[in-house]
Design a protein around this motif. Structure first.
Motif, PDB file in Angstrom:
ATOM      1  N   ASP A 145     116.743  61.651 102.541  1.00  0.00           N
ATOM      2  CA  ASP A 145     117.161  62.276 101.288  1.00  0.00           C
ATOM      3  C   ASP A 145     115.944  62.815 100.548  1.00  0.00           C
ATOM      4  OD1 ASP A 145     119.924  61.514 101.608  1.00  0.00           O
ATOM      5  OD2 ASP A 145     119.329  59.474 101.053  1.00  0.00           O
ATOM      6  N   ASN A 146     115.991  64.092 100.177  1.00  0.00           N
ATOM      7  CA  ASN A 146     114.957  64.720  99.350  1.00  0.00           C
ATOM      8  C   ASN A 146     113.538  64.511  99.878  1.00  0.00           C
ATOM      9  OD1 ASN A 146     116.981  65.493  97.441  1.00  0.00           O
ATOM     10  ND2 ASN A 146     116.932  63.388  96.637  1.00  0.00           N
ATOM     11  N   PRO A 147     113.264  64.862 101.140  1.00  0.00           N
ATOM     12  CA  PRO A 147     111.922  64.622 101.674  1.00  0.00           C
ATOM     13  C   PRO A 147     110.828  65.374 100.932  1.00  0.00           C
ATOM     14  CG  PRO A 147     113.199  65.994 103.182  1.00  0.00           C
ATOM     15  CD  PRO A 147     114.158  65.486 102.154  1.00  0.00           C
ATOM     16  N   LEU A 148     111.116  66.587 100.440  1.00  0.00           N
ATOM     17  CA  LEU A 148     110.074  67.336  99.729  1.00  0.00           C
ATOM     18  C   LEU A 148     109.713  66.647  98.427  1.00  0.00           C
ATOM     19  CD1 LEU A 148     108.201  69.723  99.458  1.00  0.00           C
ATOM     20  CD2 LEU A 148     110.084  71.032  98.447  1.00  0.00           C
ATOM     21  N   GLU A 149     110.717  66.142  97.719  1.00  0.00           N
ATOM     22  CA  GLU A 149     110.432  65.410  96.473  1.00  0.00           C
ATOM     23  C   GLU A 149     109.571  64.183  96.762  1.00  0.00           C
ATOM     24  OE1 GLU A 149     112.725  62.858  92.980  1.00  0.00           O
ATOM     25  OE2 GLU A 149     113.885  64.047  94.412  1.00  0.00           O
TER      26      GLU A 149
END
Length: 429
Positions: A94-98
């Motif tokens: 979930d949301n790897p860039l964040e």
């Protein structure tokens, strides 16, 4: 060969690199160690002359505005509820860039512009055949790339950054963007080996998490301790099982991300065991009375203490973790706060130990209860399978190549990558 080592400005990281540096030196090679000024004395104590590069940087760089470590609030646990062990391989779902953005705050903090410029000047003037760099210090591969020198990343734990970068590939990559800007200023360009090394030296056990597809060169971890005397009590006959309780070098300054000393001491107070707590005065400042079964020492070499221990409770740092594996001591790991430490190794160490039956993940620091730690300690001390599995893991790591064994392989790898590195920089090999 001439080999330049570039550790992170942290003594524990330097100590992981030191055995390989000495293996090269005693094989007749010329070795230098370059880092920011904070660990100059530790480099001297390790037997090398420090080359100071850059300066100390204390402000937190923000790759994405408003994203800084510590902003994610802890998960509130219900009374009596225990935290389930998170798994390293699950984090990018979930949301790897964040998550990568939050993990990336240290890139420029540990690799300032001044440090990069100083390393380029050092490499250009000394012309090492190989640069071995701490996996948290990207100044070194950037400088080596500009100068056309082969370089090897040395891991201090799992490769969580590569794990996140791969998961966030289609959304963005703050490490690539930052390094591309840095290298562009010197007329160079980013390639994947700047982030992962021409090859990666890995001193962690073979069952430690790492992403697939990397050129890994395994090496056995050899414990290195700062100069110290062995205390008299360590020579005395033991009357009870001994437990080591430590938060390592990383948490001695009370940054608010570590497990509370009061909870740790409360958990061990009722055990029929001798507890050696390596706490300093700052860590003990809020403790009015120590439990009767606790002996506090500011420092004791773990390589000397752990052979006498039935268990160790610690923060999951790479050096402590690997030293306990070497001495077949069951481990109970309490990483720092979940938002701050999920990518830097402790959880992956705990995952591996628990899956191998040689230790327990207790809780992150922001989910810890003294009851949970007391329960896990009692289980580990009473169940002989933890010790048996720790012995099995010790036998496994004893079969890994030693730093001395690795020296001929480094010769071959330097020959393999010399022309590649020189061509990238547009220089003769």
């Amino acid at each position: 060969m001439r080999v330049l080592f570039v550790p992170h400005a942290n003594k524990a990281h330097l100590h992981i690199m030191t055995p390989l540096a000495w293996a090269l030196r005693t094989a007749g090679h010329d070795v230098r160690v370059a880092s920011q000024p904070e660990i100059a004395d530790a480099i001297i104590a390790s037997g090398f002359v420090p080359v100071e590069v850059g300066r100390t940087r204390t402000e937190m760089p923000a790759f994405y505005p408003g994203v800084r470590p510590g902003e994610t609030p802890p998960v509130v646990m219900a009374p009596g509820e225990r935290q389930e062990m998170p798994l390293q391989q699950d984090f990018p779902r979930d949301n790897p860039l964040e998550k990568l953005s939050r993990a990336s705050w240290g890139f420029a903090l540990f690799s300032t512009d001044e440090m990069i410029a100083d390393l380029i000047a050092l490499i250009d003037s000394w012309r090492p055949d190989l640069v071995v760099w701490d996996s948290m210090v990207y100044a070194a591969p950037a400088a080596a790339t500009v100068c056309g020198v082969p370089h090897a990343r040395m891991m201090m734990g799992p490769d969580g950054i590569t794990q996140l970068r791969r998961a966030a590939r289609d959304e963005g990559d703050p490490l690539r963007d930052w390094l591309d800007r840095v290298l562009g200023g010197y007329g160079a360009r980013f390639d994947e080996d700047v982030a992962t090394g021409h090859f990666t030296i890995d001193p962690m056990p073979p069952w430690q998490y790492q992403p697939d597809g990397l050129h890994l060169v395994p090496v056995r971890h050899i414990a290195v301790n700062p100069p110290a005397r062995i205390p008299d009590w360590l020579r005395e006959e033991q009357q009870r099982p001994r437990i080591c309780l430590t938060l390592g070098e990383s948490h001695r300054n009370g940054r608010g991300t570590e497990a509370p000393a009061a909870d740790l001491l409360d958990a061990v107070s009722g055990l029929d065991a001798e507890v050696i707590a390596t706490f300093n005065a700052k860590q003990l400042a809020t403790i009015p009375v120590l439990p009767d079964n606790v002996r506090v020492v500011d420092f004791v070499p773990l390589a000397m203490l752990l052979p006498s221990c039935a268990a160790i409770v610690h923060h999951g740092g790479a050096g402590t973790f690997a030293t306990a594996v070497e001495h077949a001591v069951p481990q109970l790991i309490i990483p720092g706060t979940h938002w701050g430490f999920q990518w830097w190794g402790p959880l992956a160490h705990a995952n591996g130990l628990q899956q191998q039956g040689a230790g327990r993940f207790v809780a992150d620091a922001d989910h810890l209860t003294s009851e949970a730690l007391a329960e896990d300690l009692t289980r580990v001390l009473k169940d002989p399978s933890f010790k048996a599995n720790a012995e099995r893991l010790r036998t496994q790591v004893a079969g890994l190549p030693t730093p001395n064994d690795l020296v001929p392989a480094l010769h071959r790898l330097v020959d393999q990558y010399r022309d590649v590195a020189a061509a990238r920089a547009g220089r003769p090999s």
